[in-house]
Design an enzyme around this catalytic site. Structure first.
Site, PDB file in Angstrom:
ATOM      1  N   LEU A  67      -8.174  -9.179 -11.894  1.00 19.45           N
ATOM      2  CA  LEU A  67      -8.691  -8.567 -13.126  1.00 19.45           C
ATOM      3  C   LEU A  67      -9.966  -7.801 -12.795  1.00 19.45           C
ATOM      4  O   LEU A  67     -10.829  -8.290 -12.062  1.00 19.45           O
ATOM      5  CB  LEU A  67      -8.995  -9.672 -14.142  1.00 19.45           C
ATOM      6  N   GLY A 117       0.788  -1.238   0.000  1.00 19.94           N
ATOM      7  CA  GLY A 117       0.000   0.000   0.000  1.00 19.94           C
ATOM      8  C   GLY A 117       0.814   1.279   0.000  1.00 19.94           C
ATOM      9  O   GLY A 117       0.291   2.347   0.330  1.00 19.94           O
ATOM     10  N   SER A 118       2.084   1.209  -0.428  1.00 19.52           N
ATOM     11  CA  SER A 118       2.870   2.453  -0.461  1.00 19.52           C
ATOM     12  C   SER A 118       2.263   3.457  -1.444  1.00 19.52           C
ATOM     13  O   SER A 118       2.231   4.667  -1.170  1.00 19.52           O
ATOM     14  CB  SER A 118       4.333   2.175  -0.800  1.00 19.52           C
ATOM     15  N   HIS A 156       1.461   0.362 -13.722  1.00 18.22           N
ATOM     16  CA  HIS A 156       2.204  -0.883 -13.963  1.00 18.22           C
ATOM     17  C   HIS A 156       3.689  -0.568 -13.810  1.00 18.22           C
ATOM     18  O   HIS A 156       4.175   0.424 -14.350  1.00 18.22           O
ATOM     19  CB  HIS A 156       1.911  -1.402 -15.374  1.00 18.22           C
ATOM     20  N   LEU A 182      -4.218  -6.939  -7.717  1.00 15.78           N
ATOM     21  CA  LEU A 182      -3.810  -8.105  -8.509  1.00 15.78           C
ATOM     22  C   LEU A 182      -4.941  -8.821  -9.237  1.00 15.78           C
ATOM     23  O   LEU A 182      -4.684  -9.708 -10.044  1.00 15.78           O
ATOM     24  CB  LEU A 182      -3.071  -9.103  -7.608  1.00 15.78           C
ATOM     25  N   ASN A 206      -4.687   2.401 -13.867  1.00  8.04           N
ATOM     26  CA  ASN A 206      -3.771   1.464 -13.206  1.00  8.04           C
ATOM     27  C   ASN A 206      -2.342   1.975 -13.338  1.00  8.04           C
ATOM     28  O   ASN A 206      -2.014   2.686 -14.291  1.00  8.04           O
ATOM     29  CB  ASN A 206      -3.872   0.089 -13.889  1.00  8.04           C
TER      30      ASN A 206
HETATM   31  C1  GRF Z   1       3.887  -1.289  -7.224  1.00  5.12           C
HETATM   32  O1  GRF Z   1       5.153  -1.473  -7.773  1.00  5.12           O
HETATM   33  C2  GRF Z   1       2.868  -1.141  -8.337  1.00  5.12           C
HETATM   34  O2  GRF Z   1       3.326  -0.428  -9.432  1.00  5.12           O
HETATM   35  C3  GRF Z   1       2.674  -2.577  -8.685  1.00  5.12           C
HETATM   36  O3  GRF Z   1       2.653  -3.253  -7.467  1.00  5.12           O
HETATM   37  C4  GRF Z   1       3.408  -2.527  -6.518  1.00  5.12           C
HETATM   38  C5  GRF Z   1       2.501  -2.213  -5.365  1.00  5.12           C
HETATM   39  O4  GRF Z   1       3.191  -1.674  -4.282  1.00  5.12           O
HETATM   40  N1  GRF Z   1       1.591  -2.755  -9.595  1.00  5.12           N
HETATM   41  P1  GRF Z   1       2.387  -1.020  -3.066  1.00  5.12           P
HETATM   42  O5  GRF Z   1       1.394  -2.045  -2.548  1.00  5.12           O
HETATM   43  O6  GRF Z   1       1.710   0.225  -3.552  1.00  5.12           O
HETATM   44  O7  GRF Z   1       3.455  -0.724  -2.038  1.00  5.12           O
END
Ligand code: GRF
Length: 192
Positions: free
Chosen positions: A90, A14-15, A107, A88, A105
């Site tokens: 769909l 959740g950063s 990526h 994660l 989103n």
């Molecule tokens: C991030 O790198 C995001 O781009 C990817 O998954 C990671 C999620 O990190 N899709 P966080 O949960 O937001 O720390």
């Protein structure tokens, strides 16, 4: 202008969700994150949301895929924009249809490379290293009914050195996420 509400969907630490919550709290603009949807009870994002005072609803995959469950939760929070931040699952077609061009989103690579089912988190960075790429980055894109294939809104790149490990790549990509993600959401939906 009426306040616009953002829901962040997340499955992990959740950063990015935290950064989005803080950015819209700190900026005097007409938007805020007022809901986090998570599909994993023990994900770090659940604690982060609670510490930041944002409602967090944990739903199973079946509940997320059920329009009669998910849509009332979103409308109950008057959600205008959905941001996927390390989510994660769909996105079901009914949600794409209900929030056309309002789901975005992030990526952690330069799409269309290193995208698609199974390409998330460390898997992406490991694939980038295995391919010997000399750069990677982030892609922020609209969400359609398929993994990682909606129209691209923004990309940022970072150079890689030949001895970068997947951990090193992750650090570089996370820096880009922290710098750009919230600003791009703001510029895409709220700056006009
Ligand atoms: C991030 O790198 C995001 O781009 C990817 O998954 C990671 C999620 O990190 N899709 P966080 O949960 O937001 O720390």
């Amino acid at each position: 202008m009426a306040m616009k509400n953002i829901a962040v969907f997340a499955s992990g630490s959740g950063s990015n969700a935290e950064n989005l919550i803080r950015y819209f709290n700190d900026n005097q603009c007409e938007a805020k994150v007022n809901l986090v949807i998570c599909n994993k009870q023990n994900a770090g994002v659940v604690d982060r949301a609670s510490q930041l005072g944002v409602d967090c609803v944990v739903l199973s995959k079946d509940q997320i895929n059920n329009s009669e469950t998910l849509l009332p939760i979103l409308s109950g929070h008057n959600i205008d924009i959905i941001v996927l931040a390390g989510f994660l699952l769909l996105i079901p077609q009914f949600l794409v249809d209900n929030y056309e061009n309002r789901i975005v989103n992030i990526h952690p690579a330069l799409l269309p490379k290193f995208g698609g089912k199974g390409m998330y988190g460390r898997h992406v960075h490991e694939a980038v290293v295995a391919a010997g790429e000399n750069e990677t980055g982030i892609t922020i894109h609209y969400v359609n009914g398929h993994y990682d294939s909606g129209d691209i809104i923004f990309q940022a790149k970072v150079d890689l050195s030949p001895d970068d490990t997947a951990d090193d790549v992750e650090v570089k990509v996370r820096q880009l996420e922290q710098i750009h993600f919230a600003k791009v959401i703001y510029n895409t939906f709220f700056s006009k």
